[in-house]
Scaffold this motif. Structure first.
Motif, mmCIF file in Angstrom:
data_model
loop_
_atom_site.group_PDB
_atom_site.id
_atom_site.type_symbol
_atom_site.label_atom_id
_atom_site.label_comp_id
_atom_site.label_asym_id
_atom_site.label_seq_id
_atom_site.Cartn_x
_atom_site.Cartn_y
_atom_site.Cartn_z
ATOM 1 N N ILE A 155 66.546 60.535 -17.696
ATOM 2 C CA ILE A 155 67.219 59.816 -16.608
ATOM 3 C C ILE A 155 67.582 58.603 -17.209
ATOM 4 N N VAL B 157 62.847 60.359 -7.399
ATOM 5 C CA VAL B 157 63.221 60.316 -8.536
ATOM 6 C C VAL B 157 65.026 59.770 -8.269
ATOM 7 N N PHE C 61 71.442 64.442 -7.004
ATOM 8 C CA PHE C 61 70.086 64.308 -7.223
ATOM 9 C C PHE C 61 69.346 64.582 -5.798
ATOM 10 N N TYR D 101 65.269 67.910 -14.731
ATOM 11 C CA TYR D 101 65.266 67.541 -13.183
ATOM 12 C C TYR D 101 64.903 68.609 -12.424
ATOM 13 N N GLY E 120 61.549 64.591 -5.542
ATOM 14 C CA GLY E 120 62.735 64.427 -5.570
ATOM 15 C C GLY E 120 63.548 63.249 -4.941
ATOM 16 N N SER F 251 61.483 63.899 -17.139
ATOM 17 C CA SER F 251 62.747 63.891 -16.203
ATOM 18 C C SER F 251 63.007 62.452 -16.271
#
Length: 199
Positions: free
Chosen positions: A22, A166, A151, A72, A163, A18
């Motif tokens: 990105i 991220v 996100f 994701y 998350g 992921s």
């Protein structure tokens, strides 16, 4: 008190995949677009039709964006789950973040059009004037901000603290990408203004 290991499972391959996806998207599209501006590679693929070339790149960017979002979601699924907000805010906050974020993304696309959204200026398809209405009268880069908010919304909705890490990474990637994208786009429009003054 939670340890970092209990919040983020770094051993999950899906997390690394992921993060790579990105980073790949803005880096790849900036390289492709700058190459297009200098060498017209994609335009030549479509017989010199810059608009068709831009539409092709738009499909590619959109498709890879969908893949990135899917990766994701897979990464979130593989990460530890922890409640981060009390009820009912655990539903209200992520839903509001997603709604506002997607509003920024969709209205940006609407205001700019396909060629304005998907790097048409690198193909020589320039807008007549800078878009100053909503959402650009609220944010300088509403599409990137809206994407980052989405996100964060997913991380909170699925209760995956990883998350949020991220999301911070997404924000940093976008900030760095804008340092390259912004000045290059400004240069393209500055050149047009110079040519107009000479004409």
């Amino acid at each position: 008190m939670f340890s970092l290991d209990s919040l983020v499972d770094l051993a999950q391959t899906s997390l690394l995949v992921s993060l790579i996806s990105i980073l790949f998207n803005p880096v790849a599209w900036n390289i492709v677009a700058q190459n297009e501006h200098k060498h017209k590679t994609i335009t030549r693929m479509f017989g010199g039709n810059a608009r068709y070339g831009c539409y092709f790149l738009a499909v590619m960017i959109f498709s890879f964006g969908m893949v990135r979002d899917s990766l994701y979601q897979r990464a979130l699924h593989d990460q530890p789950r922890h409640a981060m907000l009390p009820a009912p805010f655990d539903s209200i906050v992520p839903a509001a973040l997603f709604l506002v974020g997607q509003t920024f993304v969709v209205t940006s696309t609407w205001a700019l059009g396909i060629t304005g959204t998907f790097l048409g200026d690198y193909f020589g398809i320039l807008m007549d004037h800078r878009v100053e209405g909503f959402p650009f009268n609220v944010l300088r880069d509403p599409m990137y901000v809206g994407s980052t908010m989405s996100f964060a919304a997913a991380a909170l909705w699925f209760e995956r603290p990883a998350g949020l890490f991220v999301t911070l990474y997404v924000y940093i990637v976008y900030v760095v990408a804008l340092r390259f994208e912004g000045p290059f786009t400004d240069m393209i429009y500055a050149k047009r203004e110079e040519s107009r003054k000479k004409a």
